[in-house]
Motif scaffolding. Sequence first.
Motif, PDB file in Angstrom:
ATOM      1  N   ILE A   1     -12.631  -4.319   9.236  1.00 57.14           N
ATOM      2  CA  ILE A   1     -11.635  -3.921   8.236  1.00 57.14           C
ATOM      3  C   ILE A   1     -10.249  -3.850   8.866  1.00 57.14           C
ATOM      4  N   GLY A   2     -10.182  -3.288  10.072  1.00 52.70           N
ATOM      5  CA  GLY A   2      -8.902  -3.193  10.760  1.00 52.70           C
ATOM      6  C   GLY A   2      -8.274  -4.544  11.031  1.00 52.70           C
ATOM      7  N   VAL A   3      -9.082  -5.519  11.419  1.00 51.84           N
ATOM      8  CA  VAL A   3      -8.566  -6.863  11.680  1.00 51.84           C
ATOM      9  C   VAL A   3      -8.077  -7.517  10.393  1.00 51.84           C
ATOM     10  N   SER A   4      -8.725  -7.203   9.266  1.00 49.98           N
ATOM     11  CA  SER A   4      -8.372  -7.847   8.000  1.00 49.98           C
ATOM     12  C   SER A   4      -7.062  -7.320   7.417  1.00 49.98           C
ATOM     13  N   VAL A   5      -6.729  -6.062   7.702  1.00 47.23           N
ATOM     14  CA  VAL A   5      -5.520  -5.468   7.096  1.00 47.23           C
ATOM     15  C   VAL A   5      -4.248  -6.243   7.460  1.00 47.23           C
ATOM     16  N   PRO A   6      -3.957  -6.507   8.755  1.00 50.99           N
ATOM     17  CA  PRO A   6      -2.741  -7.276   9.061  1.00 50.99           C
ATOM     18  C   PRO A   6      -2.793  -8.684   8.486  1.00 50.99           C
ATOM     19  N   GLN A   7      -3.984  -9.268   8.431  1.00 53.90           N
ATOM     20  CA  GLN A   7      -4.094 -10.616   7.877  1.00 53.90           C
ATOM     21  C   GLN A   7      -3.751 -10.636   6.391  1.00 53.90           C
ATOM     22  N   TRP A   8      -4.229  -9.637   5.651  1.00 56.31           N
ATOM     23  CA  TRP A   8      -3.924  -9.596   4.217  1.00 56.31           C
ATOM     24  C   TRP A   8      -2.431  -9.390   3.987  1.00 56.31           C
ATOM     25  N   ILE A   9      -1.846  -8.492   4.764  1.00 54.34           N
ATOM     26  CA  ILE A   9      -0.407  -8.236   4.620  1.00 54.34           C
ATOM     27  C   ILE A   9       0.395  -9.502   4.927  1.00 54.34           C
ATOM     28  N   CYS A  10       0.060 -10.161   6.033  1.00 53.31           N
ATOM     29  CA  CYS A  10       0.798 -11.365   6.441  1.00 53.31           C
ATOM     30  C   CYS A  10       0.545 -12.533   5.491  1.00 53.31           C
ATOM     31  N   TRP A  11      -0.672 -12.627   4.959  1.00 51.90           N
ATOM     32  CA  TRP A  11      -0.984 -13.704   4.028  1.00 51.90           C
ATOM     33  C   TRP A  11      -0.189 -13.542   2.735  1.00 51.90           C
ATOM     34  N   THR A  12      -0.131 -12.328   2.223  1.00 53.17           N
ATOM     35  CA  THR A  12       0.600 -12.084   0.989  1.00 53.17           C
ATOM     36  C   THR A  12       2.104 -12.215   1.203  1.00 53.17           C
ATOM     37  N   ALA A  13       2.597 -11.612   2.291  1.00 56.12           N
ATOM     38  CA  ALA A  13       4.034 -11.683   2.578  1.00 56.12           C
ATOM     39  C   ALA A  13       4.458 -13.111   2.898  1.00 56.12           C
ATOM     40  N   GLY A  14       3.637 -13.836   3.674  1.00 53.08           N
ATOM     41  CA  GLY A  14       3.964 -15.220   4.004  1.00 53.08           C
ATOM     42  C   GLY A  14       4.032 -16.096   2.775  1.00 53.08           C
ATOM     43  N   THR A  15       3.120 -15.860   1.825  1.00 56.21           N
ATOM     44  CA  THR A  15       3.148 -16.618   0.576  1.00 56.21           C
ATOM     45  C   THR A  15       4.443 -16.351  -0.180  1.00 56.21           C
ATOM     46  N   ALA A  16       4.861 -15.082  -0.208  1.00 55.31           N
ATOM     47  CA  ALA A  16       6.099 -14.723  -0.905  1.00 55.31           C
ATOM     48  C   ALA A  16       7.304 -15.412  -0.275  1.00 55.31           C
ATOM     49  N   VAL A  17       7.356 -15.409   1.059  1.00 52.67           N
ATOM     50  CA  VAL A  17       8.483 -16.064   1.744  1.00 52.67           C
ATOM     51  C   VAL A  17       8.464 -17.563   1.497  1.00 52.67           C
ATOM     52  N   GLY A  18       7.273 -18.157   1.582  1.00 49.41           N
ATOM     53  CA  GLY A  18       7.170 -19.593   1.352  1.00 49.41           C
ATOM     54  C   GLY A  18       7.550 -19.983  -0.056  1.00 49.41           C
ATOM     55  N   ALA A  19       7.137 -19.176  -1.040  1.00 47.02           N
ATOM     56  CA  ALA A  19       7.462 -19.482  -2.430  1.00 47.02           C
ATOM     57  C   ALA A  19       8.951 -19.305  -2.709  1.00 47.02           C
ATOM     58  N   GLN A  20       9.587 -18.344  -2.029  1.00 45.23           N
ATOM     59  CA  GLN A  20      11.013 -18.112  -2.245  1.00 45.23           C
ATOM     60  C   GLN A  20      11.874 -19.121  -1.491  1.00 45.23           C
TER      61      GLN A  20
END
Length: 236
Positions: free
Chosen positions: A129-148
């Motif tokens: 679970i701990g390993v997944s938390v930074p990945q989820w944050i970065c995946w969502t944030a990275g998508t937002a940056v890429g889309a913008q």
Amino acid sequence: MRPPARQSFTRGLRLGIGPGLATAVLALNFGAEARARGWGTAVPVAFSAFAFSGSAQFTLLSSLSGATVLAAVVAAMVINVRYLVMSVAIAPSLRGSRWARMLQAQAIVDASFLAAHEEDGRYDVWRMIGVSVPQWICWTAGTAVGAQAAPSPDLMHELGLDVAFPAFFVILLIDEVRRSRRALVACLLGGMISAGLLFVTGPSYALLGAAAATLIGLRRKEHHEAVSVRTDGQRR
């Protein structure tokens, strides 16, 4: 003895930084590609936040451009069949009620699954679970940056960012096969299966066929492969 839940979770957060950064790079590509295909900015971000599956999201994104919605959804489901095998492997390590186990299983992603694997064949769920938390944050944030920002594919290629995510998984693979003989056999067998299938079918089905190599994990461990245990319960 397994470490306390908080310690395992904290260690997982540290281990998740590397995968998270690699995930952010891939998310940039997804967000930019989704924006280029007319998805806007909000839809890709919401999709990443709730789906959190790079392979399935890219498959759906590419399939929708030349196939029906049903065919695209089926293709995305096929690409994620590997999670069935991963879920079966980690199920004995999950704890709590049915709903608690279901929530814990949501953290199963490739890098987290490997990071949580222990020598005795079980999995540290809180580390996962701990390993997944930074990945989820970065995946969502990275998508937002890429889309913008919508960086061009040529720029991503020139910076070498298009190979960062595959390279990370190669590192994970090397670490896993060094620890287990059966993992090495499964890796080689899966590679041969997928290579053969690529001559007669597409990458999605080749990946699905290669997942059959993981069935070698069902074989009972030989005596020399088992982890020896002291009478006090500590591993040797």
